[in-house]
Design an enzyme around this catalytic site. Structure first.
Site, PDB file in Angstrom:
ATOM      1  N   MET A   1      13.367  -3.600 -20.312  1.00 58.57           N
ATOM      2  CA  MET A   1      13.201  -2.210 -19.953  1.00 58.57           C
ATOM      3  C   MET A   1      14.417  -1.445 -20.017  1.00 58.57           C
ATOM      4  O   MET A   1      14.555  -0.431 -19.280  1.00 58.57           O
ATOM      5  CB  MET A   1      12.508  -2.308 -19.193  1.00 58.57           C
ATOM      6  CG  MET A   1      10.362  -2.921 -19.442  1.00 58.57           C
ATOM      7  SD  MET A   1       9.010  -1.909 -18.282  1.00 58.57           S
ATOM      8  CE  MET A   1       9.494  -2.905 -16.974  1.00 58.57           C
TER       9      MET A   1
ATOM     10  N   ALA B   1      22.627  -8.594 -14.397  1.00 61.14           N
ATOM     11  CA  ALA B   1      23.318  -9.742 -13.877  1.00 61.14           C
ATOM     12  C   ALA B   1      22.225 -11.069 -14.788  1.00 61.14           C
ATOM     13  O   ALA B   1      22.533 -12.147 -15.192  1.00 61.14           O
ATOM     14  CB  ALA B   1      23.818 -10.492 -12.834  1.00 61.14           C
ATOM     15  N   GLY B   2      20.864 -10.677 -14.649  1.00 63.25           N
ATOM     16  CA  GLY B   2      19.663 -11.480 -15.163  1.00 63.25           C
ATOM     17  C   GLY B   2      19.461 -10.941 -15.920  1.00 63.25           C
ATOM     18  O   GLY B   2      19.452 -12.478 -16.906  1.00 63.25           O
ATOM     19  N   HIS B   3      20.164  -9.694 -16.393  1.00 59.66           N
ATOM     20  CA  HIS B   3      19.867 -10.081 -18.529  1.00 59.66           C
ATOM     21  C   HIS B   3      20.808 -10.346 -18.877  1.00 59.66           C
ATOM     22  O   HIS B   3      20.535 -10.974 -19.695  1.00 59.66           O
ATOM     23  CB  HIS B   3      19.136  -8.607 -18.531  1.00 59.66           C
ATOM     24  CG  HIS B   3      18.853  -7.487 -17.358  1.00 59.66           C
ATOM     25  ND1 HIS B   3      18.400  -6.620 -16.958  1.00 59.66           N
ATOM     26  CD2 HIS B   3      17.054  -7.677 -18.193  1.00 59.66           C
ATOM     27  CE1 HIS B   3      16.664  -6.272 -16.820  1.00 59.66           C
ATOM     28  NE2 HIS B   3      16.602  -7.473 -17.195  1.00 59.66           N
TER      29      HIS B   3
ATOM     30  N   GLN C   1       1.983  -0.872 -19.424  1.00 62.18           N
ATOM     31  CA  GLN C   1       2.255  -1.519 -18.601  1.00 62.18           C
ATOM     32  C   GLN C   1       2.594  -1.034 -17.156  1.00 62.18           C
ATOM     33  O   GLN C   1       2.635  -1.724 -15.641  1.00 62.18           O
ATOM     34  CB  GLN C   1       3.608  -2.987 -18.058  1.00 62.18           C
ATOM     35  CG  GLN C   1       4.491  -2.755 -18.500  1.00 62.18           C
ATOM     36  CD  GLN C   1       5.359  -3.346 -19.298  1.00 62.18           C
ATOM     37  OE1 GLN C   1       5.917  -4.315 -20.174  1.00 62.18           O
ATOM     38  NE2 GLN C   1       6.161  -4.238 -18.261  1.00 62.18           N
TER      39      GLN C   1
ATOM     40  N   GLY D   1      12.503 -14.472 -18.249  1.00 64.31           N
ATOM     41  CA  GLY D   1      13.646 -14.846 -17.239  1.00 64.31           C
ATOM     42  C   GLY D   1      12.257 -15.884 -16.229  1.00 64.31           C
ATOM     43  O   GLY D   1      10.953 -15.074 -16.739  1.00 64.31           O
ATOM     44  N   LYS D   2      12.297 -16.623 -15.612  1.00 60.59           N
ATOM     45  CA  LYS D   2      11.629 -17.141 -14.766  1.00 60.59           C
ATOM     46  C   LYS D   2      11.061 -16.587 -13.356  1.00 60.59           C
ATOM     47  O   LYS D   2      10.464 -16.739 -12.892  1.00 60.59           O
ATOM     48  CB  LYS D   2      11.746 -18.429 -14.325  1.00 60.59           C
ATOM     49  CG  LYS D   2      12.571 -19.991 -15.274  1.00 60.59           C
ATOM     50  CD  LYS D   2      12.224 -20.869 -14.380  1.00 60.59           C
ATOM     51  CE  LYS D   2      12.779 -22.013 -15.909  1.00 60.59           C
ATOM     52  NZ  LYS D   2      13.165 -23.313 -15.105  1.00 60.59           N
TER      53      LYS D   2
ATOM     54  N   LEU E   1      17.780 -10.901  -9.076  1.00 62.93           N
ATOM     55  CA  LEU E   1      18.039  -9.817  -9.394  1.00 62.93           C
ATOM     56  C   LEU E   1      16.777  -8.778  -9.523  1.00 62.93           C
ATOM     57  O   LEU E   1      15.699 -10.437 -10.350  1.00 62.93           O
ATOM     58  CB  LEU E   1      19.052 -10.249 -10.785  1.00 62.93           C
ATOM     59  CG  LEU E   1      20.664 -10.381 -10.229  1.00 62.93           C
ATOM     60  CD1 LEU E   1      21.596 -10.558 -10.632  1.00 62.93           C
ATOM     61  CD2 LEU E   1      20.335  -9.297  -8.428  1.00 62.93           C
TER      62      LEU E   1
HETATM   63  O1  PAF Z   1       9.996  -8.500 -17.712  1.00 67.48           O
HETATM   64  C1  PAF Z   1      10.116  -6.927 -18.731  1.00 67.48           C
HETATM   65  O2  PAF Z   1      11.305  -6.781 -18.366  1.00 67.48           O
HETATM   66  C2  PAF Z   1       8.501  -6.535 -18.897  1.00 67.48           C
HETATM   67  O3  PAF Z   1       7.714  -7.012 -18.988  1.00 67.48           O
HETATM   68  C3  PAF Z   1       9.535  -6.384 -21.008  1.00 67.48           C
HETATM   69  C4  PAF Z   1       8.903  -8.321 -21.091  1.00 67.48           C
HETATM   70  C5  PAF Z   1      10.314  -6.312 -21.517  1.00 67.48           C
HETATM   71  C6  PAF Z   1       7.682  -6.291 -21.910  1.00 67.48           C
HETATM   72  O4  PAF Z   1       7.933  -4.149 -21.997  1.00 67.48           O
END
Ligand code: PAF
Length: 299
Positions: free
Chosen positions: A50, A55-57, A81, A165-166, A202
């Site tokens: 999103m 750094a997690g991404h 969501q 991510g976990k 993070l």
């Molecule tokens: O983990 C997220 O950032 C969101 O839930 C995702 C998987 C991108 C869905 O909108």
């Protein structure tokens, strides 16, 4: 910004290649994928985000980059969501910085549409009972919204591999179930949580924390670490020790602290488990979890 895909997109990008291709609509993404078809046996991967990349991404992207010939990152703040009282409008949006990060990490294509569904979809994916526990208990409909966008993005990006991510353990379990139960042709790959040097997992939501709150939330990773340190003494001791740490921090309002199976989130007292925590600090809700082994059958 590059605007057209070429056969060069099939070579894993390197940071020297500059910015990734940017698609801002379904049609633009389709056209990029159609004009840069994958060679036989080549692998396409997606990392869904999103935005507000941290750094997690980066870890997700690097793990995916290492396994993919073509890497797509999606950036979309998914309204489906967010609940009516949640932080959709204040969710951080940092597209320019996100694109630079994707460029540095050798991402091939960024799919960052302002909208994905022209009107709110009437037909949605239901997360079922697993979507109603833990996070779902205080965020009704959240996981239906997550799965609906993940399913849509899987169809649009057509990946062999998708990396999650976990840290978002319940999301990971549910995405795996959806892909299995609804026969999506994609392998879901789990990537370990990245932590700040002081232990905080993070999250884009950390940006909301004041300096004082940033100190208080450290009770979450501390509680998890204490839980792991007494895992040999069994489930009751783990939960008691971890909840004592949370209770000692006045700035933290714990929502839940549970031991659950990493496969289906069912409560567990022996063997492999996740210790999961959710708490509010001010108006910010944060989650974290850690893997541990409890004595007993598999432990
Ligand atoms: O983990 C997220 O950032 C969101 O839930 C995702 C998987 C991108 C869905 O909108």
């Amino acid at each position: 910004m590059a605007t057209s895909a070429t056969a060069a997109s099939l070579r894993p990008r390197s940071p020297d290649d500059g910015e990734p291709e940017l698609a801002q609509s379904r049609a633009e993404l389709d056209s990029l994928l159609d004009t840069s078809p994958l060679a036989a046996n080549a692998t396409r991967a997606v990392v869904m985000t999103m935005g507000a990349l941290h750094a997690g991404h980066t870890e997700l992207i690097r793990t995916a980059r290492a396994r993919a010939d073509q890497l797509i990152v999606t950036i979309f703040v998914n309204p489906l969501q967010f609940g009516p009282r949640e932080d959709l409008s204040r969710y951080p949006r940092t597209l320019d910085a996100d694109l630079r990060l994707c460029g540095r990490e050798g991402v091939d294509i960024v799919f960052a549409p302002p909208i994905v569904h022209e009107t709110p979809p009437l037909v949605r994916v239901s997360a079922g009972p697993l979507g109603e526990i833990l996070e779902g208990a205080s965020r009704p409909g959240h996981f239906d919204g997550v799965l609906t966008i993940v399913a849509t993005l899987l169809h649009l990006t057509r990946p062999h591999l998708a990396f999650f991510g976990k840290k978002d353990a319940q999301q990971l379990v549910l995405v795996r179930r959806m892909v299995h139960d609804l026969a999506f042709p994609t392998e879901i790959v789990a990537v370990p949580t990245v932590r700040a040097p002081d232990g905080l997992a993070l999250s884009s939501r950390n940006a909301y924390l004041t300096t004082h709150q940033r100190g208080s939330v450290l009770a979450l990773p501390r509680a998890l670490a204490v839980g792991v340190s007494v895992a040999d003494e069994g489930a009751d001791v783990v939960l008691a020790a971890a909840s004592e740490v949370l209770a000692a921090e006045p700035g933290v309002r714990a929502d839940y602290l549970r031991l659950a199976s990493p496969d289906d989130l069912a409560p567990v007292r022996i063997g492999q488990a996740l210790l999961l925590v959710a708490a509010r600090v001010g108006t910010t809700r944060l989650i974290d979890n850690i893997e541990l082994t409890l004595p007993g059958e598999d432990g």
